[in-house]
Structure formats: structure tokens, C-alpha cells
Design a protein around this motif. Structure first.
Motif, PDB file in Angstrom:
ATOM      1  N   LEU A 354      46.745  26.802  44.937  1.00 30.13           N
ATOM      2  CA  LEU A 354      46.004  27.830  45.693  1.00 30.13           C
ATOM      3  C   LEU A 354      45.080  27.169  46.694  1.00 30.13           C
ATOM      4  O   LEU A 354      44.720  25.994  46.558  1.00 30.13           O
ATOM      5  N   VAL A 355      44.708  27.940  47.685  1.00 31.57           N
ATOM      6  CA  VAL A 355      43.751  27.496  48.705  1.00 31.57           C
ATOM      7  C   VAL A 355      42.433  28.219  48.450  1.00 31.57           C
ATOM      8  O   VAL A 355      42.392  29.445  48.371  1.00 31.57           O
ATOM      9  N   SER A 356      41.370  27.447  48.317  1.00 30.31           N
ATOM     10  CA  SER A 356      40.041  27.988  48.031  1.00 30.31           C
ATOM     11  C   SER A 356      39.162  27.809  49.267  1.00 30.31           C
ATOM     12  O   SER A 356      38.997  26.695  49.759  1.00 30.31           O
ATOM     13  N   ILE A 357      38.596  28.905  49.760  1.00 27.03           N
ATOM     14  CA  ILE A 357      37.860  28.873  51.034  1.00 27.03           C
ATOM     15  C   ILE A 357      36.548  29.640  50.921  1.00 27.03           C
ATOM     16  O   ILE A 357      36.508  30.752  50.381  1.00 27.03           O
ATOM     17  N   HIS A 358      35.478  29.045  51.433  1.00 29.84           N
ATOM     18  CA  HIS A 358      34.250  29.782  51.736  1.00 29.84           C
ATOM     19  C   HIS A 358      34.321  30.156  53.213  1.00 29.84           C
ATOM     20  O   HIS A 358      34.225  29.291  54.083  1.00 29.84           O
ATOM     21  N   GLN A 359      34.499  31.414  53.492  1.00 31.50           N
ATOM     22  CA  GLN A 359      34.692  31.838  54.875  1.00 31.50           C
ATOM     23  C   GLN A 359      33.446  31.561  55.704  1.00 31.50           C
ATOM     24  O   GLN A 359      32.328  31.916  55.316  1.00 31.50           O
ATOM     25  N   GLN A 360      33.655  30.914  56.851  1.00 34.19           N
ATOM     26  CA  GLN A 360      32.515  30.526  57.691  1.00 34.19           C
ATOM     27  C   GLN A 360      31.751  31.725  58.211  1.00 34.19           C
ATOM     28  O   GLN A 360      30.525  31.729  58.261  1.00 34.19           O
ATOM     29  N   LYS A 361      32.463  32.755  58.607  1.00 29.90           N
ATOM     30  CA  LYS A 361      31.804  33.892  59.253  1.00 29.90           C
ATOM     31  C   LYS A 361      31.008  34.729  58.261  1.00 29.90           C
ATOM     32  O   LYS A 361      29.885  35.162  58.558  1.00 29.90           O
ATOM     33  N   THR A 362      31.568  34.983  57.095  1.00 29.85           N
ATOM     34  CA  THR A 362      30.941  35.896  56.146  1.00 29.85           C
ATOM     35  C   THR A 362      30.303  35.202  54.955  1.00 29.85           C
ATOM     36  O   THR A 362      29.474  35.788  54.261  1.00 29.85           O
ATOM     37  N   GLY A 363      30.706  33.948  54.679  1.00 36.93           N
ATOM     38  CA  GLY A 363      30.211  33.263  53.501  1.00 36.93           C
ATOM     39  C   GLY A 363      30.889  33.694  52.213  1.00 36.93           C
ATOM     40  O   GLY A 363      30.529  33.241  51.126  1.00 36.93           O
ATOM     41  N   ARG A 364      31.892  34.566  52.325  1.00 36.91           N
ATOM     42  CA  ARG A 364      32.589  35.041  51.128  1.00 36.91           C
ATOM     43  C   ARG A 364      33.548  33.969  50.610  1.00 36.91           C
ATOM     44  O   ARG A 364      34.116  33.209  51.386  1.00 36.91           O
ATOM     45  N   PHE A 365      33.721  33.983  49.293  1.00 35.45           N
ATOM     46  CA  PHE A 365      34.586  33.010  48.636  1.00 35.45           C
ATOM     47  C   PHE A 365      35.915  33.682  48.314  1.00 35.45           C
ATOM     48  O   PHE A 365      35.956  34.715  47.642  1.00 35.45           O
ATOM     49  N   VAL A 366      37.008  33.119  48.844  1.00 29.81           N
ATOM     50  CA  VAL A 366      38.333  33.681  48.587  1.00 29.81           C
ATOM     51  C   VAL A 366      39.256  32.571  48.086  1.00 29.81           C
ATOM     52  O   VAL A 366      39.104  31.402  48.448  1.00 29.81           O
ATOM     53  N   GLU A 367      40.204  32.961  47.252  1.00 24.45           N
ATOM     54  CA  GLU A 367      41.217  32.042  46.761  1.00 24.45           C
ATOM     55  C   GLU A 367      42.584  32.684  46.948  1.00 24.45           C
ATOM     56  O   GLU A 367      42.798  33.827  46.521  1.00 24.45           O
ATOM     57  N   ILE A 368      43.475  31.946  47.600  1.00 25.38           N
ATOM     58  CA  ILE A 368      44.780  32.493  47.961  1.00 25.38           C
ATOM     59  C   ILE A 368      45.879  31.691  47.281  1.00 25.38           C
ATOM     60  O   ILE A 368      46.013  30.487  47.529  1.00 25.38           O
ATOM     61  N   PRO A 369      46.669  32.323  46.413  1.00 28.69           N
ATOM     62  CA  PRO A 369      47.812  31.618  45.824  1.00 28.69           C
ATOM     63  C   PRO A 369      48.792  31.209  46.922  1.00 28.69           C
ATOM     64  O   PRO A 369      49.010  31.940  47.891  1.00 28.69           O
ATOM     65  N   CYS A 370      49.384  30.020  46.785  1.00 34.07           N
ATOM     66  CA  CYS A 370      50.291  29.514  47.816  1.00 34.07           C
ATOM     67  C   CYS A 370      51.728  29.923  47.518  1.00 34.07           C
ATOM     68  O   CYS A 370      52.229  29.690  46.397  1.00 34.07           O
ATOM     69  N   ASN A 371      52.395  30.504  48.507  1.00 39.84           N
ATOM     70  CA  ASN A 371      53.829  30.716  48.351  1.00 39.84           C
ATOM     71  C   ASN A 371      54.549  29.400  48.682  1.00 39.84           C
ATOM     72  O   ASN A 371      53.923  28.404  49.064  1.00 39.84           O
ATOM     73  N   SER A 372      55.854  29.385  48.540  1.00 36.89           N
ATOM     74  CA  SER A 372      56.604  28.135  48.720  1.00 36.89           C
ATOM     75  C   SER A 372      56.471  27.602  50.134  1.00 36.89           C
ATOM     76  O   SER A 372      56.421  26.381  50.353  1.00 36.89           O
ATOM     77  N   ARG A 373      56.370  28.495  51.127  1.00 35.28           N
ATOM     78  CA  ARG A 373      56.267  28.047  52.516  1.00 35.28           C
ATOM     79  C   ARG A 373      54.930  27.365  52.775  1.00 35.28           C
ATOM     80  O   ARG A 373      54.864  26.318  53.433  1.00 35.28           O
TER      81      ARG A 373
END
Length: 489
Positions: A354-373
Motif C-alpha cells: 500500500l501507499v501511505s500519504i499525508h496529503q500536503q494540501k489538507t494534512g489528511r492521512f490516506v492509505e491506498i492498497p496497490c493494484n498490480s499495475r
């Protein structure tokens, strides 16, 4: 009480004697004799004047003897002031009266000099105070500086402004300063009312920006391979700010006024009015279909050799754009992913990336599961994905769209200068870095992912805001419904 004047060669002598009866006994309070050289007059004139028996005769004499009249006027003034004090007269007050009368011109001149000096000092102090006092123009400069330096943080999250937000804020507020310079009208905090807003909006709407226009009307820099004749023709056509751009300028102005008001400056409350805003026409922003995404993915870029000398980065640009698609993030986030953002978790016994990101604009923390691509792209760059400037990324992805044959003509309706402008562009010209985010959100929606789960990925907190990102056409929505629900079988 008696005040008399005695002629002397060295000057008139003022004799003052004040007595008071107490318990039948006369007590002398003051007995002073003071020679005043400043009052010297000719003995003959003094005798002649005192020999005159009538007031008319004396006045005639004074009229014909100006030098004597000036000295006599001072004697009369001394006598009046001394007599007015009566038994309150003291030695000191007697001396003071004589001094003030004899040097009245000098004293008056000195008082005027002091008054002028005090006035000059007050004027300098006022000028200094005004120079040091906060004005709207000064506050705008300080506000921009505080954001660019990182001193000011976002109100909602207390984070430093992202690079794009810093630029947009400075650019927006400098337009207001340019408006004041262009109209030769200086506005302070209390002056920014609805009338000022109307004038500013009209000024923005009338600005022909075609001379300095180097960007595509909607989406970043124009690609290098546009025909020169096409660019030349565009430069001859007046170009005005869109309602969306004007809206952003006014939004930043309102944010700055809000910050000034919080700090106690006398801001006109009109900026909070519902009328103090720009009407924005919601234009049709594009997204890419799965078929178009696959066309870009399958491009053989080994044969592409542009004249720019940056051909070695076009494949990297494609990978970065695709990361944006499969994460549905903003370019400020998907163009800055490093090893620290890549994590794994156990998914029913299978390791999931997964990709874990603290969004620069909002400061929100999101985690996105990675598909094969997405996983395949990340594995290409174990040391982290190299960064490409947003300007070059915008150029490359337009080139990628053109190479992939995304040349369907798209009609765009924009409001510019108060008029609706219809223009047609090949789709590849409209692709920009933000297209990746819209595409990712739309593809997730068409794949049947619930809207609230999509919000967890994109970081949106409002369904209404997310809905603006989902750009699926009616046929695609119908196909999604048919796949998802037995009702349509």
C-alpha cells in the motif's frame, strides 16, 4: 493701592504700593519701585502729556507721537494688570507683570515659535505613526511573506502551505495590488466593501491576458509540438480570465481579509456577504477511460525521440502519471512518493502493498492498497521515484496522450470576460496532472467501489465535492448499474 510712573533719565520707574486695613490698622503689603530702561521717553514729552487735562487732548498727543504712544501703552497695561490683582499682588507677580508686558512681542514670538515647533514635531510623529501603522497593502505583503516563509500555516490543519498553494496565494493577492495601482485607488481595510468588490471583479473580467499567455486555456503548459501558426493565431485573440480563476482570486482575498480581521484590524464586514464572491461556471473537466489508460500504458516509447533533449524522462513521466491514476491523489502527493510511503500489510495471509500519504494540501492521512499495475511501477524504482517538475510533467502527458491517439475533439464551455466561450480541443491537449486524480476517482466508481470507500482513498470529506471528480458518462454509469445489481437483469 497706587501704581504710578516716575520719569528718570535711565528710564521710567514703576512705583507700586499696596496696603490693607486690618483691625483698624493699615498694613503695607507691597512697596516696590522698579526702573525700566525699556520705557524711557523724552522728559519734555512726559511733562507735556501729563499737563494735558482732557482725554481728547491726550489721545491727540498719542496719535501724533507714535514712539511715545508705544511706551505709554505698555505703562497703561502694566498699571491695569497690577491694579487688577489688588491685594493679591506679590513681589514676584509684580516683577512678572512688568517682564511680560515689556517683552510681550518677544514672548509672543517665542510662543509662536514653540507652537510651530510643536506642530512640526506632532506632524513628524503622525507621519511616523502612519508609516509604522499597518495598512492593507503592508498586510498583503506580510501575509504573502508569512505563507512563503512557512511562518503562517493552514487554519484547518496547522501545516505549512503546499508549494502550489503558496504560489496561488501570492499570485492572487498581487492581482489585487495591481488593481489598486492600475486604477490609482488605494484601499485600506475598511474600504474593501461591495463597491470595491464589484470594481475589482469588473477589472479582472476586463483583463486581456493574451499578450502574456503561454499556457493552455485550461491545463498547464502547451506542448512543444503545437504548430507555431496555431500559437501565433492564439496570441492575436483577446483572452480573459475564466470565472474559475476570478473566483480563486477573490477566495484568496477573502481569506486574507479574514486573517486581518482576526488580528484586530478594522476590516469592512462586507467581505462576509454572500454577494462578495465570484460566480463560477462548472466546466466539464475531462477524465481518461480505462481503454485510454491502457493505450497510454502500451505505448512503445523507445522509438520516441523529440527535439527537446528530454526523451529519457517521458517514460518516467508516464509512470508518475499512472501513479496518480491508481492512487487518485493530487500531483503534490503522487509526484513526491518515496520509499517511506511504501508499506505492506497482511491481507488474509497474502502480503499486500500500500501507499501511505499525508496529503500536503489538507494534512489528511490516506492509505491506498496497490493494484498490480501500481505495484509494478513502484517495483521499478526501489530507491524512490525521481521527481519531475509539474511544468514538464504537464508537457509530457500531453505528448503521451497524442501518441496514444487521444485526439477526440472535446467542446469546452468557459465563462471569460462575462461571456460564455465555446472552444474545441483534441482531448490530449486537455490532459493535465489533475486529470490523474479525476480519472482514478471515476475508475473506482465505475468499478463498483462504494462512494464512502472512495472518499477514504481520495481524502475527501464531502460527498458533494467528490461527486465533482466523478466524470463518468451516462453509458458507463448504465453499464456499472447493470453489472452491479440483479435488478437490471
Amino acid at each position: 493701592m497706587a501704581t504710578t510712573f516716575i520719569w528718570g533719565a535711565g528710564g521710567m520707574a514703576v512705583r507700586c504700593r499696596v496696603t490693607q486695613t486690618v483691625n483698624g490698622k493699615r498694613i503695607e503689603l507691597v512697596n516696590r519701585l522698579k526702573v525700566c530702561p525699556e520705557l524711557v521717553v523724552l522728559e519734555a514729552d512726559w511733562k507735556r502729556f501729563n499737563e494735558l487735562k482732557t482725554e481728547f487732548a491726550q489721545n491727540t498727543f498719542l496719535k501724533n507721537n507714535q514712539a511715545f504712544a508705544i511706551k505709554y501703552a505698555k505703562m497703561a497695561e502694566i498699571k491695569k494688570r497690577v491694579d487688577d490683582l489688588g491685594t493679591s499682588l506679590t513681589k514676584d507677580s509684580f516683577e512678572s507683570i512688568i517682564h511680560n508686558v515689556l517683552y510681550s512681542e518677544q514672548i509672543e514670538a517665542e510662543e509662536k515659535r514653540r507652537e510651530k515647533a510643536a506642530a512640526r514635531k506632532a506632524a513628524r510623529e503622525e507621519a511616523r505613526r502612519k508609516a509604522e501603522a499597518m495598512t492593507l497593502t503592508k498586510f498583503i505583503d506580510q501575509y504573502i511573506e508569512s505563507i512563503e516563509s512557512g511562518e503562517k500555516t493552514t487554519v484547518q490543519h496547522g501545516r505549512k502551505y503546499a508549494r502550489g498553494s503558496r504560489f496561488n496565494t501570492a499570485n492572487s493577492l498581487r492581482h489585487f495590488k495591481e488593481f489598486m495601482e492600475d486604477t490609482r485607488q488605494s484601499y485600506d481595510f475598511a474600504d474593501v466593501d461591495l463597491e470595491c468588490y464589484s470594481k475589482y471583479k469588473a477589472w479582472l473580467m476586463s483583463r486581456d491576458i493574451s499578450k502574456g499567455f503561454t499556457r493552455g486555456r485550461l491545463t498547464g503548459k502547451e506542448p512543444d509540438d503545437l504548430e507555431k501558426s496555431e500559437r501565433k493565431q492564439k496570441s492575436k485573440t483577446p483572452l480573459y480570465y475564466s470565472d474559475g480563476t476570478i473566483g480563486r482570486f477573490i477566495k484568496q482575498l477573502k481569506a486574507m481579509l479574514r486573517a486581518a480581521e482576526v488580528r484586530g484590524y478594522p476590516v469592512n464586514p462586507a467581505y462576509r456577504s454572500t454577494e462578495f464572491k465570484a460566480q463560477v461556471l462548472d466546466i466539464d473537466a475531462i477524465y481518461l477511460t480505462m481503454k485510454e489508460i491502457e493505450a497510454i500504458e502500451k505505448l512503445d516509447l523507445s522509438t520516441y525521440h523529440p527535439d527537446s533533449g528530454h526523451e529519457n524522462q517521458i517514460e518516467l513521466a508516464r509512470d508518475i502519471f499512472m501513479i496518480g491514476v491508481w492512487t487518485a491523489q493530487r500531483v503534490s502527493d503522487y509526484n513526491n512518493i518515496g520509499p517511506q510511503n511504501i508499506k505492506t500489510f497482511d491481507n488474509n495471509g497474502k502480503e499486500q502493498l500500500l501507499v501511505s500519504i499525508h496529503q500536503q494540501k489538507t494534512g489528511r492521512f490516506v492509505e491506498i492498497p496497490c493494484n498490480s499495475r501500481l505495484r509494478a511501477i513502484l517495483e521499478k524504482y526501489p530507491e524512490g521515484i525521481p521527481h519531475i517538475s509539474e511544468q514538464w510533467l504537464n508537457k509530457y502527458i500531453k505528448i503521451l496522450g497524442k501518441l496514444a491517439g487521444l485526439d477526440e475533439m472535446i467542446e469546452i464551455n468557459e465563462s471569460r470576460g462575462g461571456e460564455i466561450v465555446k472552444s474545441c480541443y483534441p482531448k490530449y491537449q486537455l490532459i493535465c496532472t489533475h486529470t490523474a486524480r479525476r480519472t482514478g476517482a471515476t475508475l473506482m466508481y465505475l468499478a463498483g467501489i462504494p462512494i464512502y470507500d472512495i472518499m477514504k482513498v481520495t481524502g475527501h470529506r464531502s460527498v458533494a465535492t467528490l461527486e465533482k471528480y466523478i466524470r463518468a458518462d451516462k453509458l458507463e454509469v448504465a453499464q456499472k448499474l447493470a453489472r452491479t445489481y440483479d435488478y437490471f437483469e
